[in-house]
Design a protein around this motif. Structure first.
Motif, mmCIF file in Angstrom:
data_model
loop_
_atom_site.group_PDB
_atom_site.id
_atom_site.type_symbol
_atom_site.label_atom_id
_atom_site.label_comp_id
_atom_site.label_asym_id
_atom_site.label_seq_id
_atom_site.Cartn_x
_atom_site.Cartn_y
_atom_site.Cartn_z
ATOM 1 N N LEU A 57 38.177 42.040 54.018
ATOM 2 C CA LEU A 57 36.834 41.966 53.303
ATOM 3 C C LEU A 57 36.835 41.795 51.724
ATOM 4 O O LEU A 57 35.989 40.986 51.211
ATOM 5 N N LEU A 58 37.867 42.565 51.144
ATOM 6 C CA LEU A 58 38.018 42.077 49.592
ATOM 7 C C LEU A 58 38.513 40.837 49.438
ATOM 8 O O LEU A 58 37.830 40.068 48.341
ATOM 9 N N LYS A 59 39.225 40.305 49.936
ATOM 10 C CA LYS A 59 39.705 38.882 49.852
ATOM 11 C C LYS A 59 38.431 38.055 50.038
ATOM 12 O O LYS A 59 38.316 36.841 49.294
ATOM 13 N N GLU A 60 37.701 38.073 51.057
ATOM 14 C CA GLU A 60 36.372 37.305 51.220
ATOM 15 C C GLU A 60 35.705 37.334 49.973
ATOM 16 O O GLU A 60 35.285 36.340 49.592
ATOM 17 N N VAL A 61 35.351 38.573 49.493
ATOM 18 C CA VAL A 61 34.550 38.572 48.338
ATOM 19 C C VAL A 61 35.067 37.632 47.071
ATOM 20 O O VAL A 61 34.411 37.036 46.588
ATOM 21 N N GLN A 62 36.705 37.908 46.949
ATOM 22 C CA GLN A 62 37.105 37.031 45.987
ATOM 23 C C GLN A 62 37.146 35.481 46.428
ATOM 24 O O GLN A 62 37.245 34.868 45.317
ATOM 25 N N ARG A 63 37.176 35.081 47.513
ATOM 26 C CA ARG A 63 37.085 33.876 47.793
ATOM 27 C C ARG A 63 35.566 33.180 47.418
ATOM 28 O O ARG A 63 35.730 31.996 46.921
ATOM 29 N N VAL A 64 34.557 33.870 47.534
ATOM 30 C CA VAL A 64 33.236 33.569 47.273
ATOM 31 C C VAL A 64 33.363 33.418 45.835
ATOM 32 O O VAL A 64 32.914 32.326 45.160
ATOM 33 N N HIS A 65 34.047 33.835 45.000
ATOM 34 C CA HIS A 65 34.038 34.178 43.568
ATOM 35 C C HIS A 65 35.024 32.571 43.130
ATOM 36 O O HIS A 65 34.462 32.047 42.374
ATOM 37 N N LYS A 66 35.998 32.348 43.979
ATOM 38 C CA LYS A 66 36.749 31.479 43.376
ATOM 39 C C LYS A 66 35.909 30.029 43.850
ATOM 40 O O LYS A 66 36.099 28.970 42.909
ATOM 41 N N VAL A 67 35.237 29.945 44.884
ATOM 42 C CA VAL A 67 34.383 28.762 45.217
ATOM 43 C C VAL A 67 33.439 28.531 44.186
ATOM 44 O O VAL A 67 33.403 27.394 43.668
ATOM 45 N N HIS A 68 32.640 29.615 43.847
ATOM 46 C CA HIS A 68 31.800 29.395 42.705
ATOM 47 C C HIS A 68 32.177 29.039 41.434
ATOM 48 O O HIS A 68 31.785 28.435 40.506
#
Length: 285
Positions: free
Chosen positions: A121-132
């Protein structure tokens, strides 16, 4: 919920990657190294013990794949993500603990479901940060190149999927059909949807919600479906839409009509010999 409180939560989630450093980076590095190690099976011991350099390079490529591929596509230095010794050192430490900890305790702990769920779940939060970050960075360089912005957002968010074929090649495994273009995974599709949303939000007037609300909505989407996939085995919610789209617009309807016409033509042809034999039997009588 109070709108001001909800806005504060949204703003906090948007900046939590910087506030909680290096928690999200550790989760990303751990899950990336675990993915590489699981992908090695059953040759894990051979590669990790006899070829530690290849093992380390493949893990670093997975950890920094999004940044490396995005820089290469934008004409920047691909190895720029490796210039920060703190990030490389942290990723290398996580790699060493995942592969070489005593009694394999770190890997076993990370694979324990409650810990794995939290890391995922932490990785998914960071994934959104990377996309943005990918969409925002590309918009500064190419303000009207919306397709390029989406591509860089997808690459930054799901770069490990696109670098998988190179990781395997480094470890001595060559599977030319195992890449995201032939078999796109849910993270790649979700990153594409998120990148499209961020581009539409920045360049159209249809989305009037505050940016923090949009960002929080994307985070909830990623976290919810990751949680669902791990708890209830819901792996790809896009699949029904893809099947409907392909059946409607990618020749599925016309193929079905062609098969129906072919079967309709074949049925009379199969009946003709039987009719002829029946007539011949009547004549004999």
């Amino acid at each position: 919920m109070d709108p001001e409180l909800f806005l504060d939560v949204a703003n906090y989630i948007k900046e939590v990657h910087h506030i909680a450093y290096p928690l999200f980076d550790v989760a990303h590095f751990a899950m990336s190294c675990i993915h590489v190690r699981d992908d090695m099976s059953p040759n894990f011991l051979v590669v990790s013990r006899k070829h530690p350099l290849a093992c380390w390079i493949s893990c670093m490529l997975s950890c920094f794949a999004g940044y490396i591929l995005a820089n290469a596509l934008l004409g920047e230095m691909p190895l720029a993500p490796l210039k920060d010794p703190k990030e490389v050192g942290l990723a290398s430490l996580v790699w060493y603990l995942i592969f070489y900890s005593p009694f394999d305790i770190v890997y076993t702990l990370c694979k324990w479901f409650p810990v794995k769920l939290i890391l995922s779940l932490l990785k998914e939060v960071q994934r959104v940060h990377k996309v943005h970050a990918g969409v925002h960075h590309t918009a500064k360089m190419y303000p009207h190149a919306y397709l390029v912005q989406v591509i860089i957002g997808v690459v930054k968010g799901a770069g490990a999927g696109f670098s998988k074929i190179a990781e395997r090649f480094i470890r001595g495994t060559w599977i030319p059909t195992g890449h995201e273009f032939l078999q796109p995974t849910f993270p790649t599709k979700a990153c594409a949807a998120a990148a499209l949303l961020f581009v539409a939000e920045a360049n159209t007037t249809y989305i009037t919600a505050p940016h923090s609300f949009v960002y929080l909505g994307v985070v909830i989407f990623f976290v919810y479906f990751k949680f669902s996939s791990m708890m209830f085995s819901i792996h790809d919610p896009f699949m029904p839409l893809e099947n409907l789209f392909c059946a409607t617009f990618m020749g599925g309807v016309w193929d079905a009509i062609s098969r129906a016409l072919m079967s309709a033509r074949e049925k009379p042809a199969t009946k003709v010999p039987g009719v002829a034999n029946g007539d011949a039997d009547k004549k004999k009588l």
